[in-house]
Design a protein around this motif. Structure first.
Motif, mmCIF file in Angstrom:
data_model
loop_
_atom_site.group_PDB
_atom_site.id
_atom_site.type_symbol
_atom_site.label_atom_id
_atom_site.label_comp_id
_atom_site.label_asym_id
_atom_site.label_seq_id
_atom_site.Cartn_x
_atom_site.Cartn_y
_atom_site.Cartn_z
ATOM 1 N N ARG A 167 22.075 80.807 28.656
ATOM 2 C CA ARG A 167 22.082 79.661 29.783
ATOM 3 C C ARG A 167 21.123 80.183 30.910
ATOM 4 N NH1 ARG A 167 26.858 76.610 31.001
ATOM 5 N NH2 ARG A 167 28.257 77.031 29.075
ATOM 6 N N HIS A 169 17.100 70.741 27.612
ATOM 7 C CA HIS A 169 18.131 70.377 26.484
ATOM 8 C C HIS A 169 17.790 71.183 25.384
ATOM 9 C CE1 HIS A 169 20.088 67.317 24.290
ATOM 10 N NE2 HIS A 169 19.207 67.115 23.102
ATOM 11 N N ARG A 188 24.896 75.387 22.011
ATOM 12 C CA ARG A 188 25.793 74.443 21.033
ATOM 13 C C ARG A 188 25.697 74.565 19.763
ATOM 14 N NH1 ARG A 188 24.720 68.237 20.532
ATOM 15 N NH2 ARG A 188 22.760 69.036 19.452
ATOM 16 N N MET A 194 29.257 76.784 18.419
ATOM 17 C CA MET A 194 29.390 76.807 16.723
ATOM 18 C C MET A 194 29.353 77.618 15.264
ATOM 19 S SD MET A 194 30.119 72.977 17.586
ATOM 20 C CE MET A 194 31.373 74.373 16.142
ATOM 21 N N ALA A 243 32.676 73.515 10.444
ATOM 22 C CA ALA A 243 32.516 74.115 11.948
ATOM 23 C C ALA A 243 32.522 72.715 12.692
ATOM 24 C CB ALA A 243 32.257 75.044 12.229
ATOM 25 N N ILE A 244 31.071 72.441 12.351
ATOM 26 C CA ILE A 244 31.124 71.197 13.178
ATOM 27 C C ILE A 244 31.925 70.042 13.144
ATOM 28 C CG2 ILE A 244 28.954 69.392 13.392
ATOM 29 C CD1 ILE A 244 27.114 72.487 12.861
ATOM 30 N N TYR A 260 35.010 70.454 14.776
ATOM 31 C CA TYR A 260 35.277 70.532 16.466
ATOM 32 C C TYR A 260 34.958 69.241 17.338
ATOM 33 C CZ TYR A 260 36.258 75.656 16.790
ATOM 34 O OH TYR A 260 36.947 77.010 16.495
ATOM 35 N N HIS A 261 33.861 68.671 16.488
ATOM 36 C CA HIS A 261 33.082 67.315 16.730
ATOM 37 C C HIS A 261 33.556 65.891 16.187
ATOM 38 C CE1 HIS A 261 29.565 69.330 19.008
ATOM 39 N NE2 HIS A 261 29.900 70.539 18.129
ATOM 40 N N ILE A 285 22.852 68.718 15.649
ATOM 41 C CA ILE A 285 23.581 70.595 15.849
ATOM 42 C C ILE A 285 22.991 71.779 14.606
ATOM 43 C CG2 ILE A 285 25.734 71.214 15.979
ATOM 44 C CD1 ILE A 285 27.032 68.939 16.308
ATOM 45 N N PRO A 339 40.223 77.170 17.310
ATOM 46 C CA PRO A 339 40.016 78.464 18.175
ATOM 47 C C PRO A 339 38.938 78.095 18.914
ATOM 48 C CG PRO A 339 39.322 78.681 15.762
ATOM 49 C CD PRO A 339 40.209 77.732 15.990
ATOM 50 N N GLY A 340 39.266 78.144 20.646
ATOM 51 C CA GLY A 340 38.567 78.270 21.307
ATOM 52 C C GLY A 340 37.903 77.123 21.816
ATOM 53 N N LEU A 357 34.774 75.696 24.351
ATOM 54 C CA LEU A 357 34.114 74.625 24.128
ATOM 55 C C LEU A 357 34.169 73.618 25.159
ATOM 56 C CD1 LEU A 357 33.560 75.068 20.305
ATOM 57 C CD2 LEU A 357 32.114 76.934 21.796
ATOM 58 N N ALA A 373 32.826 73.342 28.773
ATOM 59 C CA ALA A 373 31.517 74.172 29.279
ATOM 60 C C ALA A 373 30.476 72.889 28.441
ATOM 61 C CB ALA A 373 31.744 75.934 27.844
ATOM 62 N N GLY A 374 30.992 71.698 27.983
ATOM 63 C CA GLY A 374 30.009 70.991 27.567
ATOM 64 C C GLY A 374 29.571 71.144 26.365
ATOM 65 N N LEU A 375 29.845 72.218 25.025
ATOM 66 C CA LEU A 375 29.333 72.513 24.394
ATOM 67 C C LEU A 375 30.095 71.123 23.288
ATOM 68 C CD1 LEU A 375 28.762 75.772 24.821
ATOM 69 C CD2 LEU A 375 27.297 74.310 24.239
ATOM 70 N N ASP A 393 29.916 67.777 23.766
ATOM 71 C CA ASP A 393 29.702 66.665 24.198
ATOM 72 C C ASP A 393 28.475 66.334 23.544
ATOM 73 O OD1 ASP A 393 31.107 67.532 26.261
ATOM 74 O OD2 ASP A 393 29.839 67.627 27.582
ATOM 75 N N ARG A 449 25.193 64.879 23.520
ATOM 76 C CA ARG A 449 24.451 65.324 24.669
ATOM 77 C C ARG A 449 22.933 64.029 24.935
ATOM 78 N NH1 ARG A 449 23.372 70.136 28.370
ATOM 79 N NH2 ARG A 449 25.875 69.986 28.862
ATOM 80 N N PRO A 450 22.309 63.378 24.199
ATOM 81 C CA PRO A 450 21.582 62.708 23.601
ATOM 82 C C PRO A 450 20.265 63.487 24.070
ATOM 83 C CG PRO A 450 22.607 61.353 25.145
ATOM 84 C CD PRO A 450 23.448 62.338 25.399
ATOM 85 N N PRO A 451 19.656 63.383 23.596
ATOM 86 C CA PRO A 451 17.787 64.311 24.231
ATOM 87 C C PRO A 451 17.091 63.512 25.116
ATOM 88 C CG PRO A 451 17.779 64.054 22.097
ATOM 89 C CD PRO A 451 19.689 63.673 22.254
#
Lengths: 217, 264, 217
Positions: free
Chosen positions: B49, B111, B118, B122, C112-113, C116-117, C128, C181-182, C186, C189-191, C193, C195-197
């Motif tokens: 961060r 970003h 992220r 993962m 995993a992606i 989780y997503h 990602i 897990p976790g 996650l 922490a917003g991870l 989300d 989130r678009p560029p």
């Protein structure tokens, strides 16, 4: 994960060196082994898999007692042991699949005639259909509880009649059989095929093309 | 996010250079530029961060430059990332241009930092997942399964439409019956044959076929037509059987028949 | 398979006609059913096999409690249930160990992606990971029945999405994807989300405004 117990030299002498797991623990082990192994397991095999000093025979006796009256049982198969479904629950190992099929043409026609003409005798059904009605067809409709026997007709031979049932009305979403649309309505709804059978078209037109032999005089 | 500090591209430290070389050796081991960036970011030894995107960009660009010097072929996406990071670096270094369109350097850097975080998250999650107890390794399913016997039950059904159409079909059949079946004005071949077999015994000489028509079939044109046809067909049938002879003098002339005498 | 039951007239009325077996008996039945199968069994399937009026859900709760601390456990897998050996006894089952194919790093990360997503599109997985996802990786995970196609995303192009399967949950001993897990950390922490560029205001413009890194090839 785990270490290779198998390669350890057996057994009895060394056993005293290790504290054998408590009997409750041994029971858990036997339970897991019997559950997961693809076939029945002998006591000696269990012994080979379990830590030193274990007494699978005793654990098995306890486990067997524990499963008494349960949905599965610890049973002896030759010299080995396995967990099996309790005999009285065998019926659970069946699975009913319900397959939906359309009624046969004979059945639906018979049903239609009963619905539109009830009470109706078998002879009348045959007359309307123009072919004989097999016993199976009527039986099927009765078994489905879509038709049932009505009153006997007060004519010679006192033939039985058939009527449609409540179940029938329920299934077809009808208040009563009288709500069924008539032939005219069927036609206006486009349900009647107006096309005449081949060859039966218009006889009159045909005549014109006939040779003079058949001309009227 | 931007780190001020050394604005000049000052010489990178020996340690950094060595790290970069180590990276070069097994660039094939990286799963793309983001993976490489993530690995590089670890050298900053800070929480992701707080990572300095600017110094990361520098590190990456230095790596690319070195790789080129060593004539290591880099996949296109590594070069694309390099170009993008160069652009990002300039955005981060130059004072913001109020005319400039699009996101600011800070937004882009943020970003990228998010993406790295992220990806790292993962990775960690994947590791945790694989470290879980797994079926067939740490815990086990039933070894002896019992087959479930399938009992098939057939359920018949019909819709109201089926019912009405069936009825319509039957009634329609009725309506058409007069056309094909119930005609009173039709003499069948069988009828004619029966009758002619009976009469032919008396016909010694040539007789017009029409004289064989029954009286009651001679008046009504429809009946007469049918009877004529039936008689004609019956005559052919009898001729085939060898019982009569047929002749016709001319086209459309009367058709005549007579009994065939076997001895002639 | 047995979804045909859905077309049956509702069971509710019929249920009252039959006395449901006592709960202890239902527990035995559920026990027998779960012991007989290797894969998880859904409540609706149990219901289909058990007599009318049974409440497998309640029976399961009881059964689960009964097996607490034993050598085998009643576990939940998504909407279904299964019995599995207690994880601490895995060492007894070396013989039963199934050699699982070693997954590549790409496959593990992709898995995993998805987990989780989910539901997640291929483009999102690629964003990602920062690298394109090879067809083989996805195919392998699908073949292992760990991921499957989910609903199409209602965005331009209606891309397919991937979700994890019950087999995945079963393999990793998870009740649901929420138990990964976790996952909570996650999320907070917003991870997780999407989130678009920056600069990508809407999906349609995405392609133009995305940095070239994320372009597919």
């Amino acid at each position: 994960m785990s270490d290779d117990h198998k390669t350890d030299p057996p057994e009895q002498q060394e056993a005293s060196l290790f504290e054998a797991p408590p009997m409750a623990e041994q029971e858990r082990m036997v339970e897991a082994i019997l559950f997961a192994t693809a076939g029945p397991v002998s006591i000696s095999e269990m012994m080979g898999r379990m830590p030193h000093g274990c007494e699978p025979a005793q654990a098995l006796t306890n486990l067997r007692k524990r499963y008494e009256g349960r949905g599965v049982q610890v049973v002896r198969v030759g010299d080995a042991w396995a967990i099996r479904t309790a005999p009285d629950l065998g019926f659970l190992m069946q699975k009913e699949t319900i397959e939906t099929r359309k009624l046969s043409r004979a059945a639906i026609e018979t049903l239609a005639i009963v619905a539109y003409h009830q009470p109706v005798t078998r002879a009348e059904i045959e007359e309307i259909r123009g072919v004989s009605v097999s016993r199976g067809t009527v039986d099927q409709l009765i078994e489905m509880e879509w038709i049932r026997l009505g009153r006997r007709r007060m004519t010679p031979g006192r033939p039985v009649t058939f009527v449609v049932t409540e179940t029938f009305l329920d299934h077809f979403g009808l208040e009563s059989a009288r709500d069924l649309p008539g032939v005219k309505e069927l036609r206006s709804a486009g349900l009647l095929d107006n096309r005449p059978p081949p060859g039966a078209s218009s006889d009159d037109e045909k005549d014109d093309s006939q040779p003079p032999l058949f001309e009227d005089d | 996010m931007t780190e001020t500090g050394d604005f000049d591209e000052g010489p990178i430290s020996v340690a950094e250079r060595m790290a970069a070389e180590a990276l070069i050796v097994d660039v094939d081991g990286y799963e793309g530029p983001l993976d490489l960036l993530l690995t590089m970011s670890r050298t900053q030894k800070v929480d992701l961060r707080q990572i300095s995107i600017l110094s990361l960009a520098r590190q990456y660009l230095a790596f690319i430059a070195q790789a080129r010097e060593l004539r290591i072929e880099l996949a296109a996406d590594y070069l694309v990332m390099a170009a993008w990071l160069a652009f990002l670096k300039s955005r981060l270094l130059l004072p913001p241009d109020p005319e400039a369109e699009g996101p600011s350097g800070e937004e882009l850097a943020a970003h990228l930092a998010f993406q790295l975080e992220r990806l790292a998250a993962m990775r960690e999650a994947a590791a945790k997942l694989m470290a879980r107890d797994q079926k067939g390794r740490d815990f086990f399913a039933r070894g002896i399964t019992e087959d479930v016997a399938r009992v098939r039950q057939v359920k018949y059904t019909a819709s109201l439409l089926d019912l009405m159409q069936a009825y319509a079909r039957i009634r329609t059949k009725d309506e058409f019956r007069p056309f094909v079946m119930d005609r009173v004005a039709v003499m069948t071949l069988e009828q004619a044959l029966e009758r002619m077999r009976h009469l032919i015994g008396f016909a010694g000489d040539w007789t017009d076929i029409s004289s064989y028509l029954p009286e009651e079939w001679q008046v009504d044109p429809a009946k007469r037509r049918s009877a004529t046809a039936a008689n004609f067909a019956a005559s052919l049938e009898l001729a085939k059987e060898g019982r009569i002879e047929i002749r016709q003098g001319d086209t459309f002339a009367p058709i005549q028949i007579r009994k065939r005498t076997r001895d002639v």
